[in-house]
Design a protein around this motif. Structure first.
Motif, short mmCIF file in Angstrom:
data_model
loop_
_atom_site.label_atom_id
_atom_site.label_comp_id
_atom_site.label_asym_id
_atom_site.label_seq_id
_atom_site.Cartn_x
_atom_site.Cartn_y
_atom_site.Cartn_z
N ASN A 149 0.93 -1.06 -0.13
CA ASN A 149 -0.11 0.04 -0.09
C ASN A 149 0.76 1.33 -0.01
N ILE A 150 0.41 2.41 -0.33
CA ILE A 150 1.11 3.75 -0.61
C ILE A 150 0.25 4.53 0.50
N LEU A 151 1.15 4.74 1.75
CA LEU A 151 0.41 5.64 2.58
C LEU A 151 1.11 7.09 2.60
N GLY A 152 0.47 7.93 1.97
CA GLY A 152 1.33 9.29 1.85
C GLY A 152 2.41 8.76 1.11
N GLN A 158 5.38 3.31 1.55
CA GLN A 158 4.98 2.13 1.42
C GLN A 158 4.61 1.45 2.75
N SER A 159 3.50 0.59 2.62
CA SER A 159 3.18 -0.01 4.29
C SER A 159 2.73 -1.40 3.59
N ALA A 160 3.10 -2.49 4.57
CA ALA A 160 2.09 -3.67 4.08
C ALA A 160 2.37 -4.33 5.43
N GLU A 161 1.36 -3.99 6.19
CA GLU A 161 1.27 -4.59 7.78
C GLU A 161 0.15 -5.91 7.79
N GLY A 162 -0.66 -5.99 6.72
CA GLY A 162 -1.86 -7.08 6.80
C GLY A 162 -1.16 -8.23 6.61
N ALA A 163 -2.06 -9.26 6.90
CA ALA A 163 -1.66 -10.77 6.90
C ALA A 163 -2.48 -11.27 5.65
N THR A 164 -3.38 -10.68 4.84
CA THR A 164 -3.97 -11.15 3.66
C THR A 164 -3.13 -10.55 2.61
N LEU A 203 -0.46 -13.43 -11.58
CA LEU A 203 0.54 -12.72 -11.79
C LEU A 203 1.29 -12.35 -10.80
N GLU A 204 2.38 -12.26 -10.59
CA GLU A 204 3.45 -11.60 -9.70
C GLU A 204 3.08 -10.28 -9.47
N VAL A 205 3.25 -9.51 -8.31
CA VAL A 205 3.69 -10.09 -7.17
C VAL A 205 2.52 -10.16 -6.09
N ALA A 206 2.55 -10.57 -5.04
CA ALA A 206 1.41 -10.59 -4.28
C ALA A 206 1.01 -9.30 -3.59
N PHE A 207 -0.17 -8.94 -3.68
CA PHE A 207 -0.52 -7.67 -3.03
C PHE A 207 -1.17 -7.81 -1.67
N THR A 208 -0.67 -6.81 -0.69
CA THR A 208 -0.96 -7.05 0.69
C THR A 208 -2.42 -6.14 1.11
N GLU A 209 -3.38 -6.90 1.55
CA GLU A 209 -4.59 -6.03 1.91
C GLU A 209 -4.20 -4.84 3.11
N ALA A 210 -4.70 -3.78 2.94
CA ALA A 210 -4.58 -2.64 3.74
C ALA A 210 -5.62 -3.05 5.33
N THR A 211 -4.84 -2.93 6.16
CA THR A 211 -5.55 -3.21 7.36
C THR A 211 -6.28 -1.88 7.64
#
Lengths: 528, 528
Positions: free
Chosen positions: B7-10, B13-19, B32-40
């Motif tokens: 995710n782009i927060l301001g 980058q941030s990827a704190e989620g488990a999904t 398709l590569e890559v895995a995208f992390t759902e925002a918490t």
């Protein structure tokens, strides 16, 4: 003056319901003749169906024709000024001078919308001509303007029995836009409503407007209003009143199968910020001005200054003393209804029951019906900031004086404000420079921001905004006063590839109505 | 091209989620590569809080500064055209030419809003000067303009991965208005979204815009979007997608403690009326034009002509044969996602399961993933009028040919239509004269009314309306394409009694920005 007590459904009267009610004289508590019959569900349906049946013919009337109609409503109202004022004073407790002034404001408002229609530029005409040679794809001819939304439900307000009621701002702007209306008369002034409604019917007949452009239904219970909001043919709602009432209509409209816009002006406590230099230079006149604004119309204005923030200082103490003096020596006056008076008293009691709030002074209460007595209370900025309830509107002639220790506390209050109709700052040039951050904070909270003035008195003109962020209104994007109010009842349409003869006059090549247009990205002024 | 899947927060980058989730290539079904992390929830909150913290600085940037920012986004996007098109074709199945064209449309749109800001007149400046001599009360100085609403939530659409997505029309108009945005990337093209998002971050840094003006959050589940809509600091929502999705957001927003506007463009079946003379003169080219419009972008346009009404005649039979021929000889193509393809097939199956509906022809289906095959179906006008379900959008390359016995049946269809984005009439001059009542009926049902054209292809210009009555959109008063889209994210404010130095430049006495203004009731053009 003859009153029928009946509903007006298109050009006919109707009273099929089994329930009726009387208006009350708030000064005496006495019921006033005649009995008004509540509209039945079937009568509301009929009013809305008549509005829909009138819609096509009405929306296609020219701006000139609609202008003449609005002007005729104004002149029909002026003709019966004596009856309106006579009945109005009985039903509302408002003095004759106020009602005469309000009738002038009402007819002036109708004439202002008529002038807007005569000018014609309000439709926001936009023309982008075709370019068949453009690559890779030819550019089509597209033209946009505002058109009427459809039948509108209008709720009369209790506190402006003329200017925000049957022929008030919602009516003037909806009719100007080309929308037929069904008005729910406020049960506090049904007789005034009937007189005004009959004047509109006269104007419809004089101007040959289609039957159904206007209907007026009565009801003291909430069902009549609900039936209007729920009717699938109603396309928008105009309302001025309490937060509870407006929010209920908003929720009702959002639950419809087809949600519709609700323009609910739900009141506000209109914070006034007194800055140090202004207090130093003018504490006396500021206290007098504020006391006047607080008491204007027995405090029954949406723009009544219910919160006043001052920085602690000797000047503020002098200001407070003067304000206290003015309020303490004031005399009570009749409020619009017994219910409003009771709510006012209850609101003050709740506020005063807080340990953090002290009453500084209270006017003297005269005998008689629903007397509204002015009062000034005080609390510290810290306590005010800690208790969101203190920010809520108390409808009536009171203000809460909030004392801040420093600039930071004042900014904190501004930052945490909910939406209001107005905010006001009194300051010297020096003050305003020093508190520019205060102005920027307040800009985000209100529809109208005033400097060195008082918020009561809403000018009816092109640049007025009587609106503001929630909970002041249900739709911050709109104003209910001033010519911009017309866009509440319109939507844009784009005509693509139309031959000139099939375009509305507003968009025809030769600009036959001579209006302002945005043509191929350039504004083109009407020729004078 | 490097993708982080974060995710782009301001500006971080941030990827704190488990999904996490992957994009799929609809042509092959492969992940398709890559895995995208759902925002918490915490990441969504952070994005919104950053947006709020950027709001004050951003809304006070001049129009020129915001224009430069939009233009920089456009040039940053153009720089990475190859990467965008490469990833975009993989994620969407759309051909390279289409994505290149759409990128051009997207950058053109950003530049159009920049030109709107450079011109400056969009703020609708209104000035009514003071008149201290007016009786009975002096007239105050009041000045109105449009200002930004606050942080906006934008939902990327699947069917325009660029023009209605991360840097699409909602983004361009919200940023132009002065609103920071939090974009929910569409999970069908998260990689394309990240590339575009990174270009916006580059532009923020180049133009020194405040951190938080833009954030991008990922999510394949509905919780991420809900978290945006529910956040109290979000002040409006832009959405393009399905009725179900749009209506859910609308309902969510209406349930908030502070309800906010949701601009949901929810699709439409865009009825096309073929009139007798036009069919007589041009049945062949009309059939070809319609077949082309039906299949454009594999029918995945909001303006796809899903219903075609013809009056029974020999010419109509010829038209039908030609249309059937064109559709039957067409070849399928890859749709945007497997889910969209399945919905398309299911929608057709439901329609064909009705006894009153017959399939006239169907294209040939190629091998491979989510193939969308064109189909033309038919029903009588009487049956169509009796079954409201036939009017619903089937998202994909099909049209339902509705045959009317006479003009009355055609008018009945028009009269009973729900709201649509567009309606189209093909007719000779003679036809259009005879069917002027049809045009008047359709005017009440749509945001754009076309003559002798096809509805696909939405011109980005001042006069476009991409909107329309419910259920085509949740707010008929607005457009999501064209410069008028900016007012979705603004509200009016009135400054009363302000000294010139404290007014925004737009409202200062000398008109320093040289914009169109309404001054004391007269429009004043900018000096050229």
């Amino acid at each position: 003056m003859h009153l029928s007590g009946k509903n007006i459904l298109g050009n006919d009267q109707s009273a099929e319901g089994a329930t009726s009610f009387y208006a009350n004289n708030p000064a005496t508590g006495d019921a006033l003749e005649v009995a008004f019959t509540e509209a039945t569900q079937a009568e509301v349906n009929k009013a809305v169906e008549l509005a829909e049946s009138a819609f096509d013919a009405y929306r296609q009337k020219s701006g000139m024709e609609r202008a003449e109609f609005l002007e005729t409503i104004a002149s029909e109202l002026a003709k019966i000024e004596t009856s309106i004022v006579e009945r109005g004073t009985l039903e509302t407790g408002l003095p004759e001078g106020r009602l005469k002034g309000e009738l002038g404001r009402t007819t002036g408002q109708l004439r202002l919308f008529a002038s807007l229609l005569r000018d014609g530029s309000w439709v926001d005409a936009r023309i982008d001509r075709a370019n068949p040679d453009r690559t890779p794809a030819p550019k089509p001819d597209t033209r946009q303007m505002q058109i009427a939304l459809g039948p509108v439900g209008v709720f009369g307000a209790s506190n402006f029995p003329l200017a925000f009621s049957v022929a008030g701002g919602d009516t003037a702007s909806a009719l100007a836009a080309g929308c037929p209306i069904v008005v729910k008369a406020h049960p506090a002034h049904p007789g005034t409503s009937e007189l005004v409604g009959q004047a509109i019917i006269n104007a419809i007949q004089i101007c040959n407007m289609p039957n159904g452009v206007f209907s007026l239904v009565h009801g003291a219970s909430i069902e009549v209003g609900q039936a209007i909001v729920r009717h699938p043919l109603i396309k928008a709602i105009g309302f001025t009143g309490s937060f509870r009432g407006g929010k209920a209509l908003f929720d009702e409209a959002a639950r419809r199968q087809e949600p519709i816009p609700v323009y609910a002006e739900m009141g506000s406590s209109n914070p006034v910020f007194m800055l140090p230099g202004a207090l130093r230079e003018n504490f006396g006149s500021l206290a007098g001005g504020l006391a006047g604004s607080v008491q204007l119309g027995v405090g029954q204005f949406c723009t009544n200054p219910g919160i006043t923030i001052v920085p602690k200082s000797e000047d503020a103490t002098n200001f407070e003393k003067e304000l206290e003096q003015q309020i303490s020596t004031s005399e009570s006056a009749t409020m619009l209804t017994e219910a409003i008076q009771k709510n006012y008293v209850a609101g003050l009691e709740t506020l005063k029951s807080k340990n953090e709030v002290t009453s500084l002074g209270r006017g003297s209460q005269k005998d008689g019906g629903a007397q509204g007595t002015a009062e000034v209370l005080t609390a510290s900025a810290a306590d005010f900031s800690a208790d969101k309830e203190m920010e809520e509107e108390i409808f009536g002639p009171s203000t809460l004086l909030v004392k801040s220790e420093n600039k930071a506390e004042m900014l904190e209050i501004a930052k945490n404000l909910s939406g209001h109709l107005t905010a006001t700052v009194h300051g010297t040039d020096e003050d305003l420079k020093e508190y520019s951050d205060l102005l920027k904070l307040l800009e985000k909270k209100v529809g109208r921001l005033l400097i060195n003035s008082f918020p009561t008195g809403v000018e009816v003109c092109h640049s007025m905004v009587h609106g503001g962020p929630f909970p002041a209104t249900s739709d911050a994007r709109m104003t209910s006063v001033g010519t911009a109010a017309i866009t509440r009842f319109t939507r844009p349409i784009c005509y693509q590839g139309f031959p000139d003869s099939l375009l509305p006059d507003e968009l025809k090549d030769g600009n036959p109505l001579n209006i302002l247009r945005l043509e191929d990205g350039q504004y083109q002024l009407p020729k004078s």
